[in-house]
Design a protein around this motif. Structure first.
Motif, mmCIF file in Angstrom:
data_model
loop_
_atom_site.group_PDB
_atom_site.id
_atom_site.type_symbol
_atom_site.label_atom_id
_atom_site.label_comp_id
_atom_site.label_asym_id
_atom_site.label_seq_id
_atom_site.Cartn_x
_atom_site.Cartn_y
_atom_site.Cartn_z
ATOM 1 N N ILE A 1 33.917 33.060 56.933
ATOM 2 C CA ILE A 1 33.295 33.480 55.669
ATOM 3 C C ILE A 1 34.182 34.492 54.944
ATOM 4 O O ILE A 1 34.354 34.415 53.727
ATOM 5 C CB ILE A 1 31.876 34.022 55.902
ATOM 6 C CG1 ILE A 1 30.954 32.871 56.293
ATOM 7 C CG2 ILE A 1 31.340 34.755 54.675
ATOM 8 C CD1 ILE A 1 29.577 33.283 56.754
ATOM 9 N N LEU A 2 34.767 35.429 55.680
ATOM 10 C CA LEU A 2 35.665 36.412 55.053
ATOM 11 C C LEU A 2 36.904 35.729 54.480
ATOM 12 O O LEU A 2 37.328 36.049 53.360
ATOM 13 C CB LEU A 2 36.061 37.490 56.056
ATOM 14 C CG LEU A 2 34.948 38.443 56.479
ATOM 15 C CD1 LEU A 2 35.452 39.383 57.573
ATOM 16 C CD2 LEU A 2 34.418 39.242 55.296
ATOM 17 N N LYS A 3 37.477 34.801 55.229
ATOM 18 C CA LYS A 3 38.644 34.066 54.734
ATOM 19 C C LYS A 3 38.279 33.262 53.493
ATOM 20 O O LYS A 3 39.033 33.235 52.520
ATOM 21 C CB LYS A 3 39.190 33.119 55.804
ATOM 22 C CG LYS A 3 39.885 33.785 56.962
ATOM 23 C CD LYS A 3 40.353 32.687 57.910
ATOM 24 C CE LYS A 3 40.904 33.194 59.193
ATOM 25 N NZ LYS A 3 41.356 32.079 60.075
ATOM 26 N N LEU A 4 37.131 32.614 53.539
ATOM 27 C CA LEU A 4 36.683 31.815 52.399
ATOM 28 C C LEU A 4 36.461 32.713 51.169
ATOM 29 O O LEU A 4 36.854 32.359 50.058
ATOM 30 C CB LEU A 4 35.407 31.052 52.744
ATOM 31 C CG LEU A 4 34.885 30.082 51.691
ATOM 32 C CD1 LEU A 4 35.927 29.010 51.377
ATOM 33 C CD2 LEU A 4 33.586 29.448 52.169
ATOM 34 N N PHE A 5 35.859 33.881 51.379
ATOM 35 C CA PHE A 5 35.673 34.841 50.282
ATOM 36 C C PHE A 5 37.017 35.212 49.670
ATOM 37 O O PHE A 5 37.163 35.262 48.438
ATOM 38 C CB PHE A 5 34.950 36.102 50.788
ATOM 39 C CG PHE A 5 34.876 37.202 49.760
ATOM 40 C CD1 PHE A 5 33.893 37.184 48.777
ATOM 41 C CD2 PHE A 5 35.790 38.252 49.767
ATOM 42 C CE1 PHE A 5 33.831 38.192 47.815
ATOM 43 C CE2 PHE A 5 35.733 39.260 48.816
ATOM 44 C CZ PHE A 5 34.745 39.235 47.835
ATOM 45 N N VAL A 6 38.023 35.452 50.510
ATOM 46 C CA VAL A 6 39.345 35.842 50.013
ATOM 47 C C VAL A 6 40.011 34.677 49.294
ATOM 48 O O VAL A 6 40.642 34.874 48.243
ATOM 49 C CB VAL A 6 40.229 36.394 51.155
ATOM 50 C CG1 VAL A 6 41.670 36.538 50.724
ATOM 51 C CG2 VAL A 6 39.697 37.740 51.619
ATOM 52 N N VAL A 7 39.884 33.469 49.814
ATOM 53 C CA VAL A 7 40.465 32.310 49.124
ATOM 54 C C VAL A 7 39.834 32.157 47.742
ATOM 55 O O VAL A 7 40.531 31.985 46.739
ATOM 56 C CB VAL A 7 40.295 31.015 49.957
ATOM 57 C CG1 VAL A 7 40.592 29.778 49.122
ATOM 58 C CG2 VAL A 7 41.199 31.052 51.182
ATOM 59 N N LEU A 8 38.514 32.239 47.692
ATOM 60 C CA LEU A 8 37.825 32.105 46.402
ATOM 61 C C LEU A 8 38.152 33.280 45.475
ATOM 62 O O LEU A 8 38.420 33.092 44.283
ATOM 63 C CB LEU A 8 36.318 31.978 46.608
ATOM 64 C CG LEU A 8 35.864 30.711 47.341
ATOM 65 C CD1 LEU A 8 34.374 30.785 47.645
ATOM 66 C CD2 LEU A 8 36.203 29.465 46.560
ATOM 67 N N GLY A 9 38.139 34.496 46.010
ATOM 68 C CA GLY A 9 38.425 35.681 45.200
ATOM 69 C C GLY A 9 39.846 35.696 44.679
ATOM 70 O O GLY A 9 40.085 35.929 43.483
ATOM 71 N N SER A 10 40.811 35.443 45.547
ATOM 72 C CA SER A 10 42.211 35.462 45.105
ATOM 73 C C SER A 10 42.502 34.301 44.161
ATOM 74 O O SER A 10 43.268 34.450 43.207
ATOM 75 C CB SER A 10 43.170 35.463 46.297
ATOM 76 O OG SER A 10 43.022 34.304 47.080
ATOM 77 N N GLY A 11 41.867 33.154 44.396
ATOM 78 C CA GLY A 11 42.038 32.030 43.480
ATOM 79 C C GLY A 11 41.456 32.318 42.112
ATOM 80 O O GLY A 11 42.051 31.989 41.084
ATOM 81 N N LEU A 12 40.299 32.941 42.097
ATOM 82 C CA LEU A 12 39.655 33.321 40.831
ATOM 83 C C LEU A 12 40.513 34.330 40.076
ATOM 84 O O LEU A 12 40.758 34.180 38.869
ATOM 85 C CB LEU A 12 38.267 33.899 41.104
ATOM 86 C CG LEU A 12 37.447 34.346 39.905
ATOM 87 C CD1 LEU A 12 37.149 33.157 39.002
ATOM 88 C CD2 LEU A 12 36.153 34.989 40.386
ATOM 89 N N VAL A 13 40.998 35.332 40.776
ATOM 90 C CA VAL A 13 41.850 36.358 40.158
ATOM 91 C C VAL A 13 43.150 35.726 39.655
ATOM 92 O O VAL A 13 43.607 36.026 38.543
ATOM 93 C CB VAL A 13 42.102 37.519 41.144
ATOM 94 C CG1 VAL A 13 43.201 38.445 40.654
ATOM 95 C CG2 VAL A 13 40.807 38.290 41.380
ATOM 96 N N ALA A 14 43.737 34.838 40.458
ATOM 97 C CA ALA A 14 44.959 34.147 40.024
ATOM 98 C C ALA A 14 44.703 33.381 38.727
ATOM 99 O O ALA A 14 45.536 33.393 37.817
ATOM 100 C CB ALA A 14 45.458 33.194 41.114
ATOM 101 N N GLY A 15 43.539 32.750 38.634
ATOM 102 C CA GLY A 15 43.201 31.997 37.428
ATOM 103 C C GLY A 15 43.042 32.887 36.203
ATOM 104 O O GLY A 15 43.518 32.545 35.110
ATOM 105 N N VAL A 16 42.383 34.022 36.379
ATOM 106 C CA VAL A 16 42.220 34.961 35.262
ATOM 107 C C VAL A 16 43.592 35.463 34.807
ATOM 108 O O VAL A 16 43.901 35.459 33.604
ATOM 109 C CB VAL A 16 41.306 36.150 35.657
ATOM 110 C CG1 VAL A 16 41.346 37.247 34.600
ATOM 111 C CG2 VAL A 16 39.885 35.669 35.893
#
Length: 161
Positions: free
Chosen positions: A10-25
């Motif tokens: 869950i922590l890894k998934l949160f980081v993948v989603l968070g870093s991907g979202l930030v990369a997109g912004v």
């Protein structure tokens, strides 16, 4: 899957989603937002960016940017304890890329540029002069943090498989 493995996933998934979202912004800013602002009169571009810099400080974006970084700190510690596992190197590299290349660059370069821009009057000569260098410098560092967040997303995603 044990509770520990489940929590780690869950922590890894949160980081993948968070870093991907930030990369997109950040990618949006690098690919078209800053170019659009550069096409405006300096006073208009400055006023728009000043407004963006105020609006971006909100719980959603701060959680994505800095919450992801906090979880990455934990994942660095975890991966150092598990270096014998093949996926740990991806987790370590991705987490460090995000902490240094995304959060670190934001704090050390982009935020001070934003603070300097916040202090100028958009219609002033000083503001116009600052705006010219701001566009180049801020966008360069935004490219760096975009690439870091993108690479972090990929590396940490690889640690999930």
């Amino acid at each position: 899957m044990t509770i520990t493995n489940h929590s780690l996933f869950i922590l890894k998934l949160f980081v993948v989603l968070g870093s991907g979202l930030v990369a997109g912004v950040f990618f949006a800013f690098s690919s078209f937002v800053m170019k659009a602002l550069a096409r405006l009169k300096p006073s208009e571009g400055i006023a728009a960016m000043q407004s963006i810099n105020i609006t971006v400080i909100n719980p959603w974006f701060m959680t994505a940017l800095f919450g992801t970084g906090v979880v990455c700190l934990f994942l660095v510690s975890f991966s150092l304890l598990k270096l014998h596992q093949s996926a740990s190197i991806y987790l370590l590299v991705g987490s460090i890329l995000y902490i240094v290349g995304t959060v670190g660059v934001t704090i050390v370069f982009n935020v001070p540029l934003n603070e300097a821009l916040a202090k100028v009057e958009p219609t002033s000569t000083q503001g116009a002069a600052l705006w010219e260098s701001y566009l180049t410098d801020w966008t360069f560092w935004n490219h760096v943090r975009t690439i870091a967040a993108f690479l972090a997303t990929g590396a940490i995603a690889l640690s999930l498989v």
